[in-house]
Design a protein around this motif. Structure first.
Motif, PDB file in Angstrom:
ATOM      1  N   ASP A 101      -7.124   3.816  -6.071  1.00  0.00           N
ATOM      2  CA  ASP A 101      -6.036   3.890  -7.032  1.00  0.00           C
ATOM      3  C   ASP A 101      -5.347   5.214  -6.791  1.00  0.00           C
ATOM      4  N   GLN A 102      -4.085   5.178  -6.417  1.00  0.00           N
ATOM      5  CA  GLN A 102      -3.418   6.439  -6.110  1.00  0.00           C
ATOM      6  C   GLN A 102      -2.486   6.957  -7.164  1.00  0.00           C
ATOM      7  N   ALA A 103      -2.569   6.452  -8.348  1.00  0.00           N
ATOM      8  CA  ALA A 103      -1.704   6.933  -9.403  1.00  0.00           C
ATOM      9  C   ALA A 103      -1.924   8.431  -9.534  1.00  0.00           C
ATOM     10  N   HIS A 104      -0.912   9.204  -9.410  1.00  0.00           N
ATOM     11  CA  HIS A 104      -0.949  10.665  -9.566  1.00  0.00           C
ATOM     12  C   HIS A 104      -1.706  11.405  -8.468  1.00  0.00           C
ATOM     13  N   ASP A 105      -1.785  10.795  -7.304  1.00  0.00           N
ATOM     14  CA  ASP A 105      -2.402  11.483  -6.182  1.00  0.00           C
ATOM     15  C   ASP A 105      -1.260  12.015  -5.328  1.00  0.00           C
ATOM     16  N   SER A 106      -1.478  13.158  -4.724  1.00  0.00           N
ATOM     17  CA  SER A 106      -0.400  13.729  -3.931  1.00  0.00           C
ATOM     18  C   SER A 106      -0.340  13.231  -2.503  1.00  0.00           C
ATOM     19  N   ASP A 107      -1.441  12.737  -1.981  1.00  0.00           N
ATOM     20  CA  ASP A 107      -1.391  12.295  -0.591  1.00  0.00           C
ATOM     21  C   ASP A 107      -0.465  11.118  -0.428  1.00  0.00           C
ATOM     22  N   GLY A 108       0.781  11.344  -0.318  1.00  0.00           N
ATOM     23  CA  GLY A 108       1.758  10.289  -0.199  1.00  0.00           C
ATOM     24  C   GLY A 108       1.474   9.060   0.620  1.00  0.00           C
ATOM     25  N   LEU A 109       0.807   9.194   1.717  1.00  0.00           N
ATOM     26  CA  LEU A 109       0.593   8.066   2.613  1.00  0.00           C
ATOM     27  C   LEU A 109      -0.025   6.836   1.992  1.00  0.00           C
ATOM     28  N   LEU A 110       0.718   5.768   1.879  1.00  0.00           N
ATOM     29  CA  LEU A 110       0.036   4.578   1.420  1.00  0.00           C
ATOM     30  C   LEU A 110       0.214   3.503   2.450  1.00  0.00           C
ATOM     31  N   LEU A 111      -0.851   2.825   2.632  1.00  0.00           N
ATOM     32  CA  LEU A 111      -0.828   1.772   3.610  1.00  0.00           C
ATOM     33  C   LEU A 111      -1.290   0.541   2.874  1.00  0.00           C
ATOM     34  N   GLN A 112      -0.707  -0.546   3.222  1.00  0.00           N
ATOM     35  CA  GLN A 112      -1.083  -1.764   2.536  1.00  0.00           C
ATOM     36  C   GLN A 112      -1.334  -2.822   3.566  1.00  0.00           C
ATOM     37  N   ALA A 113      -2.430  -2.677   4.245  1.00  0.00           N
ATOM     38  CA  ALA A 113      -2.745  -3.608   5.310  1.00  0.00           C
ATOM     39  C   ALA A 113      -3.439  -4.853   4.794  1.00  0.00           C
ATOM     40  N   ASP A 114      -4.715  -4.876   4.922  1.00  0.00           N
ATOM     41  CA  ASP A 114      -5.531  -6.040   4.610  1.00  0.00           C
ATOM     42  C   ASP A 114      -5.233  -6.841   3.362  1.00  0.00           C
ATOM     43  N   GLU A 115      -6.284  -7.007   2.603  1.00  0.00           N
ATOM     44  CA  GLU A 115      -6.170  -7.874   1.431  1.00  0.00           C
ATOM     45  C   GLU A 115      -5.560  -7.160   0.243  1.00  0.00           C
TER      46      GLU A 115
END
Length: 120
Positions: A101-115
């Motif tokens: 869960d990246q809500a309010h995380d600074s590491d911008g990188l999000l990847l949405q690969a698999d499921e």
DNA sequence: CAAATGACGGGGT
DNA sequence: AACCCCGCCATTT
């Protein structure tokens, strides 16, 4: 801030983790405003009354592994609960890059690969 | 009060 | 990736 205050914060932070997403003990503590609090998060969960209705199963180790040893009865329980909300668990491990869960995380990188998380 | 214990984390091998 | 090792810090012994 007292120890029980920390526990309350941990519990509150945990309630903010949506179904189908997960967090590590350390990040959970961080969200509760506690630094170096991975072990505090553990204590907070262990001390949580059974009727607390906390989504404890959404908490994993930083590397995505289930905290309980494979032979522990709760290990299976956690895997089951996670899968029931769409989280893919392989060999007792979850791809944090896909389900954290990246809500309010600074590491911008999000990847949405698999499921994609689906509540079914 | 001293020592051991974890549903841990990060670094090094 | 799988280990080992060490630091962390409230809780239990």
């Amino acid at each position: 801030m007292t120890a029980s205050d920390q526990h309350r914060r941990i519990h509150a932070a945990l309630r903010d983790i949506p179904a189908g997403r997960v967090v590590s003990y350390g990040r959970l503590a961080a969200r509760a405003g506690i630094v170096r609090g991975a072990r505090i998060a553990v204590a907070a969960l262990r001390h949580a009354p059974d009727d607390a209705a906390l989504p404890w199963h959404r908490v994993l180790r930083a590397d995505g592994r289930i905290g309980f040893p494979p032979d522990h009865p709760l290990h299976a329980e956690q895997v089951h609960r996670l899968r029931s909300e769409g989280v893919v668990v392989t060999k007792g491990r979850v791809r944090m890059s896909n389900f954290a869960d990246q809500a309010h995380d600074s590491d911008g990188l999000l990847l949405q690969a698999d499921e994609p998380p689906s509540t079914n």
